[in-house]
Design an enzyme around this catalytic site. Sequence first.
Site, PDB file in Angstrom:
ATOM      1  N   CYS A   1       1.058  -1.303  -0.107  1.00 25.50           N
ATOM      2  CA  CYS A   1       0.097   0.040   0.051  1.00 25.50           C
ATOM      3  C   CYS A   1       0.960   1.167   0.050  1.00 25.50           C
ATOM      4  O   CYS A   1       1.405   1.627   1.241  1.00 25.50           O
ATOM      5  CB  CYS A   1      -0.856  -0.131   1.059  1.00 25.50           C
ATOM      6  SG  CYS A   1      -2.173   1.528   1.022  1.00 25.50           S
TER       7      CYS A   1
ATOM      8  N   GLN B   1      -6.491  14.602  10.865  1.00 23.12           N
ATOM      9  CA  GLN B   1      -6.210  14.928   9.743  1.00 23.12           C
ATOM     10  C   GLN B   1      -5.158  13.896   8.999  1.00 23.12           C
ATOM     11  O   GLN B   1      -4.491  13.161   9.988  1.00 23.12           O
ATOM     12  CB  GLN B   1      -5.466  16.313   9.588  1.00 23.12           C
ATOM     13  CG  GLN B   1      -6.237  17.620   9.857  1.00 23.12           C
ATOM     14  CD  GLN B   1      -7.264  17.747   8.786  1.00 23.12           C
ATOM     15  OE1 GLN B   1      -7.163  17.214   7.712  1.00 23.12           O
ATOM     16  NE2 GLN B   1      -8.386  18.512   9.261  1.00 23.12           N
TER      17      GLN B   1
ATOM     18  N   PHE C   1     -16.482  23.531  14.987  1.00 19.78           N
ATOM     19  CA  PHE C   1     -16.017  22.340  14.533  1.00 19.78           C
ATOM     20  C   PHE C   1     -14.435  21.921  14.945  1.00 19.78           C
ATOM     21  O   PHE C   1     -13.891  21.549  14.230  1.00 19.78           O
ATOM     22  CB  PHE C   1     -16.361  21.984  13.154  1.00 19.78           C
ATOM     23  CG  PHE C   1     -17.855  22.321  12.688  1.00 19.78           C
ATOM     24  CD1 PHE C   1     -19.057  21.398  12.965  1.00 19.78           C
ATOM     25  CD2 PHE C   1     -17.920  23.344  12.167  1.00 19.78           C
ATOM     26  CE1 PHE C   1     -20.318  21.822  12.783  1.00 19.78           C
ATOM     27  CE2 PHE C   1     -19.398  23.941  11.779  1.00 19.78           C
ATOM     28  CZ  PHE C   1     -20.419  23.129  11.920  1.00 19.78           C
TER      29      PHE C   1
ATOM     30  N   GLU D   1     -17.182  22.137  19.830  1.00 19.35           N
ATOM     31  CA  GLU D   1     -17.034  20.978  19.495  1.00 19.35           C
ATOM     32  C   GLU D   1     -18.127  20.218  19.901  1.00 19.35           C
ATOM     33  O   GLU D   1     -18.704  20.315  21.045  1.00 19.35           O
ATOM     34  CB  GLU D   1     -15.763  20.158  19.764  1.00 19.35           C
ATOM     35  CG  GLU D   1     -15.731  18.764  19.190  1.00 19.35           C
ATOM     36  CD  GLU D   1     -15.901  18.673  17.662  1.00 19.35           C
ATOM     37  OE1 GLU D   1     -16.814  17.659  17.673  1.00 19.35           O
ATOM     38  OE2 GLU D   1     -15.448  19.355  16.753  1.00 19.35           O
TER      39      GLU D   1
ATOM     40  N   ASP E   1     -14.183  24.301  10.386  1.00 16.21           N
ATOM     41  CA  ASP E   1     -13.680  22.908   9.501  1.00 16.21           C
ATOM     42  C   ASP E   1     -14.797  21.810   9.735  1.00 16.21           C
ATOM     43  O   ASP E   1     -14.544  20.861  10.567  1.00 16.21           O
ATOM     44  CB  ASP E   1     -12.458  22.631  10.126  1.00 16.21           C
ATOM     45  CG  ASP E   1     -12.158  21.289   9.274  1.00 16.21           C
ATOM     46  OD1 ASP E   1     -12.275  21.102   8.308  1.00 16.21           O
ATOM     47  OD2 ASP E   1     -11.126  20.748   9.851  1.00 16.21           O
TER      48      ASP E   1
ATOM     49  N   CYS F   1     -13.419  19.626   3.563  1.00 19.74           N
ATOM     50  CA  CYS F   1     -13.048  18.472   3.069  1.00 19.74           C
ATOM     51  C   CYS F   1     -13.745  17.926   1.883  1.00 19.74           C
ATOM     52  O   CYS F   1     -14.182  16.931   1.665  1.00 19.74           O
ATOM     53  CB  CYS F   1     -13.094  17.341   4.048  1.00 19.74           C
ATOM     54  SG  CYS F   1     -14.586  16.885   4.934  1.00 19.74           S
TER      55      CYS F   1
END
Length: 398
Positions: free
Chosen positions: A134, A237, A264, A284, A330, A356
């Site tokens: 991988c 991340q 977030f 959060e 985010d 994202c």
Amino acid sequence: MSVPEEIIRIAAKGDGVTASGRHIAGAVPGDVLRADGTIQHGPHHATPPCRHFARCGGCQLQHADEEALRRFVTDRVVHAAASQDIAPGEVLPTHLSPSQSRRRATLHGLKTAAGVVLGYREAGSHRIVDIGECPVLRPELFSLVLPLRKALAEAAGKRPVDVALTLADQGVDVAISGLELDGLGPTEAMLDFARDHQLARLSLDQGYGAEPMWEPEPVTVTLSGVPVPLPVGAFLQATVDGERTLVADAVAFANGAGSIADLFSGLGTFAFAFSPDTNVLAVEAAQDAHLASKAVANRHGSSIAALHRDLFRAPLQPDELTRFDAVLLDPPRAGAREQIREIAASPVERVIYVSCNPSSWARDARTLVDAGFRLEKLRPVGQFRWSTHVELTSLFVR
């Protein structure tokens, strides 16, 4: 008879696209679709570095060279903005994470008559590709694949299992779900596996939530030089270099702001990066992540205040946002529709949006632009190398 057509771009799902709009699997810009339907490889067609490519659903773009890959990531972000008639003031250089840089991944396992298969699922299928290599994973993670197969062969039943691997400060954190240990023998075998391979932590979810069964010392992940407790399954991340790029942009975009609402906020990926002179409210919804960042902030006596709040159900209101010089968010892939509406209605003049998902970001960006913001800076980010998953940083001001 059809005529040859050149591939001019890569679509969002990884297919090559001709000028006439035909989608061709396995093609990249510069390739030519011949009249007979075959592909003539062009200058940007690369030899895939992994023998599992085309079967494994983990990567879609190993046949694209560096230039084509960078162009794909850039176009996905810029075109998302254009789809909402938004023109960025400046498109910053695209960041691509290198090979063998992924510090977290989830593998799928299944015990068969021939032994345990462990790897990623085939694209569009539940079948598992039993990986022997991988090129995206950090070596520390991949080195556990063979030992995990052996351990699961002794302990696993007929049910499929998921194995989440995360590289923490103390080593590899392994969380297995779907594995039911029946008796003392299998339990001792898994503990032996954890000890022999010096795992940072081994957790099992046998149907009642993840429970650590091996953790020699509290597991942490260092964020901007600050060790933060890492709850099982907490968001992190994908790569260290990608995180550094996102954080560096957030700090640069927030330059001069004395107070920031970090929405977030997770474990504090961005909150701990700001200057101690900056007052930060880290908001959060996930309780374990909130408590982890709050404990560290309290222990260090920092200027970070942590707030446990579900921003989908209870977004910060305009009157709550008035005291902040900038808002950073985010959100998950769905975006932040409800919170963005409140930001748009507030007097906030600077918004730093890390995303994202270019599609949900573009929808939210339109709301900001309609409220008088302009998109000043935009950076495409490709943390998930050879994948169609694309991220970005952006700065809106008014």
